[in-house]
Write a protein that holds these residues in place. Structure first.
Motif, mmCIF file in Angstrom:
data_model
loop_
_atom_site.group_PDB
_atom_site.id
_atom_site.type_symbol
_atom_site.label_atom_id
_atom_site.label_comp_id
_atom_site.label_asym_id
_atom_site.label_seq_id
_atom_site.Cartn_x
_atom_site.Cartn_y
_atom_site.Cartn_z
ATOM 1 N N SER A 167 48.437 -33.855 -11.501
ATOM 2 C CA SER A 167 48.575 -34.335 -10.125
ATOM 3 C C SER A 167 48.622 -35.852 -10.039
ATOM 4 C CB SER A 167 47.395 -33.825 -9.288
ATOM 5 O OG SER A 167 46.190 -34.487 -9.665
ATOM 6 N N GLY A 168 48.157 -36.526 -11.111
ATOM 7 C CA GLY A 168 48.089 -37.984 -11.085
ATOM 8 C C GLY A 168 46.777 -38.517 -10.557
ATOM 9 N N LEU A 169 45.840 -37.633 -10.256
ATOM 10 C CA LEU A 169 44.538 -38.077 -9.752
ATOM 11 C C LEU A 169 43.636 -38.579 -10.871
ATOM 12 C CD1 LEU A 169 43.763 -35.355 -7.046
ATOM 13 C CD2 LEU A 169 44.645 -37.677 -6.710
ATOM 14 N N ALA A 170 43.994 -38.287 -12.110
ATOM 15 C CA ALA A 170 43.274 -38.795 -13.273
ATOM 16 C C ALA A 170 44.289 -39.105 -14.367
ATOM 17 C CB ALA A 170 42.234 -37.785 -13.765
ATOM 18 N N ILE A 171 43.960 -40.107 -15.197
ATOM 19 C CA ILE A 171 44.935 -40.531 -16.212
ATOM 20 C C ILE A 171 44.779 -39.775 -17.521
ATOM 21 C CG2 ILE A 171 45.185 -42.842 -15.222
ATOM 22 C CD1 ILE A 171 43.258 -43.860 -17.376
ATOM 23 N N SER A 172 43.673 -39.041 -17.667
ATOM 24 C CA SER A 172 43.449 -38.299 -18.902
ATOM 25 C C SER A 172 42.530 -37.124 -18.627
ATOM 26 C CB SER A 172 42.814 -39.206 -19.965
ATOM 27 O OG SER A 172 41.495 -39.573 -19.564
ATOM 28 N N LYS A 173 42.461 -36.200 -19.570
ATOM 29 C CA LYS A 173 41.564 -35.059 -19.415
ATOM 30 C C LYS A 173 40.110 -35.518 -19.369
ATOM 31 C CE LYS A 173 44.518 -31.508 -21.517
ATOM 32 N NZ LYS A 173 44.597 -30.434 -22.538
ATOM 33 N N ARG A 174 39.784 -36.522 -20.151
ATOM 34 C CA ARG A 174 38.410 -37.046 -20.141
ATOM 35 C C ARG A 174 38.063 -37.590 -18.760
ATOM 36 N NH1 ARG A 174 35.956 -41.889 -24.030
ATOM 37 N NH2 ARG A 174 33.919 -42.010 -22.976
ATOM 38 N N ALA A 175 39.002 -38.374 -18.185
ATOM 39 C CA ALA A 175 38.759 -38.928 -16.848
ATOM 40 C C ALA A 175 38.657 -37.816 -15.812
ATOM 41 C CB ALA A 175 39.882 -39.895 -16.477
ATOM 42 N N ALA A 176 39.462 -36.775 -15.969
ATOM 43 C CA ALA A 176 39.424 -35.641 -15.040
ATOM 44 C C ALA A 176 38.066 -34.955 -15.094
ATOM 45 C CB ALA A 176 40.534 -34.653 -15.373
ATOM 46 N N ARG A 177 37.546 -34.748 -16.298
ATOM 47 C CA ARG A 177 36.235 -34.092 -16.447
ATOM 48 C C ARG A 177 35.145 -34.944 -15.808
ATOM 49 N NH1 ARG A 177 38.240 -33.369 -21.838
ATOM 50 N NH2 ARG A 177 39.033 -31.238 -22.119
ATOM 51 N N GLU A 178 35.237 -36.254 -15.979
ATOM 52 C CA GLU A 178 34.236 -37.149 -15.391
ATOM 53 C C GLU A 178 34.268 -37.076 -13.866
ATOM 54 O OE1 GLU A 178 35.130 -40.959 -17.020
ATOM 55 O OE2 GLU A 178 34.161 -40.561 -18.964
ATOM 56 N N LEU A 179 35.481 -37.059 -13.299
ATOM 57 C CA LEU A 179 35.614 -36.960 -11.841
ATOM 58 C C LEU A 179 35.027 -35.650 -11.325
ATOM 59 C CD1 LEU A 179 39.225 -38.391 -11.372
ATOM 60 C CD2 LEU A 179 37.097 -39.444 -10.565
ATOM 61 N N ILE A 180 35.296 -34.570 -12.051
ATOM 62 C CA ILE A 180 34.762 -33.269 -11.651
ATOM 63 C C ILE A 180 33.235 -33.285 -11.734
ATOM 64 C CG2 ILE A 180 34.658 -30.811 -12.256
ATOM 65 C CD1 ILE A 180 37.593 -31.142 -13.284
ATOM 66 N N ALA A 181 32.711 -33.866 -12.811
ATOM 67 C CA ALA A 181 31.261 -33.936 -12.984
ATOM 68 C C ALA A 181 30.599 -34.760 -11.885
ATOM 69 C CB ALA A 181 30.935 -34.525 -14.351
ATOM 70 N N GLU A 182 31.304 -35.772 -11.395
ATOM 71 C CA GLU A 182 30.771 -36.641 -10.335
ATOM 72 C C GLU A 182 30.893 -36.005 -8.951
ATOM 73 O OE1 GLU A 182 33.116 -40.098 -10.824
ATOM 74 O OE2 GLU A 182 32.145 -40.718 -12.702
ATOM 75 N N GLY A 183 31.556 -34.854 -8.888
ATOM 76 C CA GLY A 183 31.758 -34.198 -7.597
ATOM 77 C C GLY A 183 32.845 -34.849 -6.765
ATOM 78 N N ALA A 184 33.769 -35.560 -7.418
ATOM 79 C CA ALA A 184 34.807 -36.304 -6.701
ATOM 80 C C ALA A 184 36.082 -35.498 -6.476
ATOM 81 C CB ALA A 184 35.148 -37.580 -7.471
ATOM 82 N N ILE A 185 36.155 -34.292 -7.054
ATOM 83 C CA ILE A 185 37.364 -33.469 -6.944
ATOM 84 C C ILE A 185 37.074 -32.219 -6.108
ATOM 85 C CG2 ILE A 185 39.076 -32.101 -8.208
ATOM 86 C CD1 ILE A 185 39.431 -35.079 -8.625
#
Length: 417
Positions: free
Chosen positions: A362-380
């Protein structure tokens, strides 16, 4: 009838110039015929046209007859008033199609709100019949080149040697003046209203009508609407705010007004709504003293969205807003998802249903690692529900095809299977 209307317009700041305000007040003691013209420059009107249309309704509410003139002929020429460069000439077919589209739009918009039908005319009906020699002899002789050159709208162009002004555009004022005289002859029209950029053209029409018909007629102009910082009003981040729902959706229209700056909102309530000046003053006082968010933007957005798109359009706009900003995405109807696509909401085709991959695609994260961090932070969030760290899949789609992916409060991407 007379002073109440003019006093209300003055209270709202809706009178920029008038030829003789006292004479106009006296004239409006009895029912009169008032007109405003709209040249077709596109297949839809935009929010800049709303103020004169609403003004015509104000006149009808006060007991007067209203005429809307569409420039099927003048639209082929183009008004040069305060334009930096020469307009491009559109084909006869294009202008004719635009006239038909605007006629339908104006009637659909205005008739349900009027006590009596408005009169809709097209100046091509008479200007197309005028012989050029007759026009120059019977019309042109009444116009002083000296006066025309002294008009600010013309003088500005003449001061730009790289542009100048063609005879075609220079003649526009004569055509609009002819319109006023013709409407006076046919309908007894005695008052023309328009934007303040039309002041020179209106004065020309008043003088010509007096010479040709022996009638005293008058003009009144509205202020050119700008933002408090002096910049042009009427565009959003995605461009012009149209009245056509196919060009600017009810949701985008509603959001435009909802985002009106505090410095502008009370002025726009005076211009664009029928809320009384006293009520607006009370609303402003309430907002100033309240610790909560101002109400004025919500009132403005609701009033105008209801006026242009009806109760159904307003309800849809509010439902989409609630879905996006309060997580109630499951309330969205399929046509409202289409609205979001129309408004330019990023839409991505995805392969697979893995949540982390979808966030990256979707372009909301630049990598899988960044995506996991966003999910962990409750930002998604997916379809209005915050994604959890244990969630592997996107879950059930909306209408078997869509997922609305959200990062934070304001970043949205529509995913489509």
């Amino acid at each position: 009838m007379n002073t109440t209307l003019i006093e209300d317009l003055e209270c709202r700041g809706l009178i920029a110039q008038a030829t003789d305000i006292n004479a106009i007040k006296a004239l409006l003691c009895t029912p009169q015929v008032v007109y405003c013209g709209f040249d077709p420059t596109a297949g839809s009107l935009h929010i800049g046209h709303l103020v004169p249309l609403i003004l015509l309704k104000r006149f009808q509410d006060a007991g007067h007859r209203i005429i809307v003139l569409l420039g099927g002929a003048t639209g082929l020429i183009g008004d040069p008033s305060f334009k930096a460069i020469e307009r491009s000439l559109n084909s006869t077919t294009t202008v004719s199609n635009w006239v038909n589209e605007l006629a339908t739009q104006i009637l659909d918009l205005m008739l349900p709100k009027l006590r009596e039908p408005l009169t809709l005319v097209n100046n091509a009906d008479w200007l197309n019949e005028v012989n050029v020699i007759t026009f120059f002899r019977d019309v042109g002789k009444h116009f002083s080149i000296n006066n025309m050159l002294n008009r600010e709208s013309v003088r500005q162009r003449l001061q730009r040697p790289d542009q100048g002004i063609s005879f075609t555009e220079f003649s526009y004022s004569l055509l609009q003046s002819y319109d006023f005289a013709e409407l006076n002859r046919r309908f007894g029209c005695c008052l023309q209203v328009g934007g303040n950029d039309q002041w020179g053209n209106i004065l020309g029409g008043i003088d010509f009508t007096r010479r040709r018909n022996g009638s005293d007629v008058f003009g009144l102009t509205l202020p050119i609407i700008t933002k408090s910082d002096g910049t042009k009003f009427g565009k959003s981040e995605t461009g012009t705010v149209w009245l056509d729902a196919g060009k600017t959706s009810p949701y985008a229209f509603y959001q435009f007004w909802l985002n009106t700056p505090d410095a502008d909102v009370y002025r726009f309530l005076h211009y664009y709504t029928f809320i009384s000046c006293d009520e607006i003053a009370r609303l402003q006082a309430h907002d100033k003293s309240s610790q909560s968010k101002p109400q004025a933007q919500h009132v403005l957005a609701e009033e105008l969205t209801r006026f242009v798109h009806g109760e159904a359009g307003l309800a849809s706009a509010q439902r989409i807003s609630k879905a996006l900003f309060h997580g109630e995405v499951n309330e969205l109807q399929l046509n409202e998802i289409m609205q979001l696509q129309l408004d330019g909401l990023p839409t991505k085709q995805i392969a697979g249903l893995n949540l982390v991959d979808a966030v990256v695609q979707s372009g909301l994260a630049i990598s899988k690692r960044a995506a996991r961090e966003l999910i962990a932070e409750g930002a998604i969030s997916v379809n209005g529900k915050r994604a959890s760290t244990a969630q592997c899949q996107l879950g059930l789609p909306l209408y078997e095809k869509y997922w609305l992916l959200q990062r934070g409060r304001k970043q949205f991407v529509l995913l489509a299977a």
